[in-house]
Design a protein around this motif. Structure first.
Motif, PDB file in Angstrom:
ATOM      1  N   TYR A  22       0.821  -1.218   0.000  1.00 31.83           N
ATOM      2  CA  TYR A  22       0.000   0.000   0.000  1.00 31.83           C
ATOM      3  C   TYR A  22       0.855   1.270   0.000  1.00 31.83           C
ATOM      4  N   GLY A  23       1.941   1.278   0.766  1.00 30.80           N
ATOM      5  CA  GLY A  23       2.779   2.471   0.858  1.00 30.80           C
ATOM      6  C   GLY A  23       3.696   2.656  -0.341  1.00 30.80           C
ATOM      7  N   GLU A  24       4.543   1.667  -0.597  1.00 29.02           N
ATOM      8  CA  GLU A  24       5.497   1.763  -1.701  1.00 29.02           C
ATOM      9  C   GLU A  24       4.859   1.399  -3.036  1.00 29.02           C
ATOM     10  N   GLY A  25       4.104   0.293  -3.057  1.00 25.56           N
ATOM     11  CA  GLY A  25       3.510  -0.180  -4.303  1.00 25.56           C
ATOM     12  C   GLY A  25       2.464   0.768  -4.857  1.00 25.56           C
ATOM     13  N   LEU A  26       1.447   1.057  -4.049  1.00 23.77           N
ATOM     14  CA  LEU A  26       0.377   1.945  -4.512  1.00 23.77           C
ATOM     15  C   LEU A  26       0.717   3.419  -4.326  1.00 23.77           C
ATOM     16  N   GLY A  27       1.671   3.718  -3.469  1.00 20.29           N
ATOM     17  CA  GLY A  27       2.034   5.117  -3.233  1.00 20.29           C
ATOM     18  C   GLY A  27       1.065   5.838  -2.310  1.00 20.29           C
ATOM     19  N   TRP A  28       0.344   5.072  -1.479  1.00 16.36           N
ATOM     20  CA  TRP A  28      -0.590   5.685  -0.543  1.00 16.36           C
ATOM     21  C   TRP A  28       0.152   6.086   0.728  1.00 16.36           C
ATOM     22  N   GLN A  34       2.348   1.857  14.203  1.00 19.04           N
ATOM     23  CA  GLN A  34       2.740   1.839  15.606  1.00 19.04           C
ATOM     24  C   GLN A  34       2.811   0.407  16.133  1.00 19.04           C
ATOM     25  N   VAL A  35       3.984   0.013  16.610  1.00 18.01           N
ATOM     26  CA  VAL A  35       4.154  -1.269  17.279  1.00 18.01           C
ATOM     27  C   VAL A  35       4.097  -0.991  18.772  1.00 18.01           C
ATOM     28  N   ILE A  36       3.023  -1.447  19.393  1.00 20.49           N
ATOM     29  CA  ILE A  36       2.835  -1.235  20.833  1.00 20.49           C
ATOM     30  C   ILE A  36       3.558  -2.336  21.614  1.00 20.49           C
ATOM     31  N   SER A  37       3.440  -3.551  21.106  1.00 24.52           N
ATOM     32  CA  SER A  37       4.086  -4.721  21.700  1.00 24.52           C
ATOM     33  C   SER A  37       4.150  -5.789  20.611  1.00 24.52           C
ATOM     34  N   PRO A  38       4.809  -6.919  20.862  1.00 28.86           N
ATOM     35  CA  PRO A  38       4.822  -7.974  19.841  1.00 28.86           C
ATOM     36  C   PRO A  38       3.412  -8.471  19.475  1.00 28.86           C
ATOM     37  N   GLU A  39       2.460  -8.268  20.362  1.00 26.19           N
ATOM     38  CA  GLU A  39       1.092  -8.726  20.129  1.00 26.19           C
ATOM     39  C   GLU A  39       0.177  -7.638  19.586  1.00 26.19           C
ATOM     40  N   LEU A  40       0.658  -6.406  19.456  1.00 26.86           N
ATOM     41  CA  LEU A  40      -0.215  -5.307  19.032  1.00 26.86           C
ATOM     42  C   LEU A  40       0.536  -4.328  18.129  1.00 26.86           C
ATOM     43  N   ARG A  41       0.046  -4.221  16.898  1.00 27.49           N
ATOM     44  CA  ARG A  41       0.582  -3.269  15.911  1.00 27.49           C
ATOM     45  C   ARG A  41      -0.580  -2.699  15.120  1.00 27.49           C
ATOM     46  N   PHE A  42      -0.582  -1.386  14.928  1.00 29.32           N
ATOM     47  CA  PHE A  42      -1.653  -0.702  14.201  1.00 29.32           C
ATOM     48  C   PHE A  42      -1.058   0.077  13.037  1.00 29.32           C
ATOM     49  N   VAL A  43      -1.577  -0.184  11.824  1.00 31.11           N
ATOM     50  CA  VAL A  43      -1.149   0.529  10.626  1.00 31.11           C
ATOM     51  C   VAL A  43      -2.376   1.162   9.998  1.00 31.11           C
ATOM     52  N   GLN A  44      -2.259   2.439   9.640  1.00 26.86           N
ATOM     53  CA  GLN A  44      -3.335   3.154   8.943  1.00 26.86           C
ATOM     54  C   GLN A  44      -2.759   3.765   7.672  1.00 26.86           C
ATOM     55  N   VAL A  45      -3.450   3.532   6.545  1.00 26.57           N
ATOM     56  CA  VAL A  45      -3.003   3.980   5.236  1.00 26.57           C
ATOM     57  C   VAL A  45      -4.153   4.727   4.574  1.00 26.57           C
ATOM     58  N   THR A  46      -3.841   5.843   3.887  1.00 22.85           N
ATOM     59  CA  THR A  46      -4.876   6.639   3.243  1.00 22.85           C
ATOM     60  C   THR A  46      -4.540   6.878   1.772  1.00 22.85           C
ATOM     61  N   PRO A  47      -5.484   6.542   0.883  1.00 27.27           N
ATOM     62  CA  PRO A  47      -5.276   6.853  -0.531  1.00 27.27           C
ATOM     63  C   PRO A  47      -5.248   8.369  -0.749  1.00 27.27           C
ATOM     64  N   SER A  53      -9.651   6.044   5.406  1.00 28.16           N
ATOM     65  CA  SER A  53      -8.412   5.281   5.454  1.00 28.16           C
ATOM     66  C   SER A  53      -8.722   3.799   5.609  1.00 28.16           C
ATOM     67  N   ILE A  54      -7.693   2.978   5.418  1.00 29.03           N
ATOM     68  CA  ILE A  54      -7.780   1.563   5.743  1.00 29.03           C
ATOM     69  C   ILE A  54      -6.821   1.298   6.891  1.00 29.03           C
ATOM     70  N   CYS A  55      -7.085   0.233   7.638  1.00 30.44           N
ATOM     71  CA  CYS A  55      -6.166  -0.130   8.713  1.00 30.44           C
ATOM     72  C   CYS A  55      -5.998  -1.636   8.743  1.00 30.44           C
ATOM     73  N   PHE A  56      -4.875  -2.059   9.255  1.00 25.93           N
ATOM     74  CA  PHE A  56      -4.564  -3.468   9.444  1.00 25.93           C
ATOM     75  C   PHE A  56      -3.461  -3.549  10.467  1.00 25.93           C
ATOM     76  N   GLY A  57      -3.164  -4.733  10.912  1.00 25.73           N
ATOM     77  CA  GLY A  57      -2.102  -4.870  11.890  1.00 25.73           C
ATOM     78  C   GLY A  57      -2.108  -6.215  12.559  1.00 25.73           C
ATOM     79  N   VAL A  58      -1.622  -6.227  13.787  1.00 27.33           N
ATOM     80  CA  VAL A  58      -1.541  -7.429  14.609  1.00 27.33           C
ATOM     81  C   VAL A  58      -2.329  -7.176  15.882  1.00 27.33           C
ATOM     82  N   GLY A  59      -3.167  -8.152  16.257  1.00 30.16           N
ATOM     83  CA  GLY A  59      -3.894  -8.062  17.524  1.00 30.16           C
ATOM     84  C   GLY A  59      -5.047  -7.081  17.524  1.00 30.16           C
TER      85      GLY A  59
END
Length: 123
Positions: A22-28, A34-47, A53-59
């Motif tokens: 999404y970031g490099e490929g699409l250029g969004w 944000q990596v909060i811990s090994p069990e929690l990561r939040f990514v937000q991407v906006t076209p 926006s869209i979001c994905f991550g861990v936990g």
């Protein structure tokens, strides 16, 4: 009362791969990674130009594991959108002309499906 959709979750298997797609490929814009811990990561991407926006991550537990979204985005020009995606090396179909719009479709590495729609004036 306004109802504004501002965040749509995606299920992904590999967060780093999705950030790259999404970031490099699409250029969004990658707004947050944000990596909060090994069990929690939040990514937000906006076209570009989007209020949503869209979001994905861990936990995050927003989407069942293995699920996929279908998201439709409006673009000004389907031919320009197709050229943009191809210039960035994104696999996509050609422009699909329908009476209700012109569409360019692509999938992310996790099977989330996208349709870019150019609105057409009714005949």
């Amino acid at each position: 009362m306004d109802f504004r959709i501002e965040l749509i979750p995606l299920a992904v298997r590999d967060v780093d791969r999705s950030v790259a797609f999404y970031g490099e490929g699409l250029g969004w814009n990658v707004d947050h990674d944000q990596v909060i811990s090994p069990e929690l990561r939040f990514v937000q991407v906006t076209p570009p130009g989007s209020a949503c926006s869209i979001c994905f991550g861990v936990g995050l537990d927003m989407m069942p594991s293995g699920s996929a979204q279908f998201i439709q985005v409006v673009v000004e020009d389907a031919d320009a959108a197709l050229a943009y995606l191809r210039d960035r090396g994104v696999e996509c179909q050609g422009v699909d002309d329908q009476p209700w719009g012109r569409f360019v479709r692509f999938d992310d590495p996790d099977g989330n499906r996208w349709a870019l729609q150019q609105l057409v004036a009714p005949e």
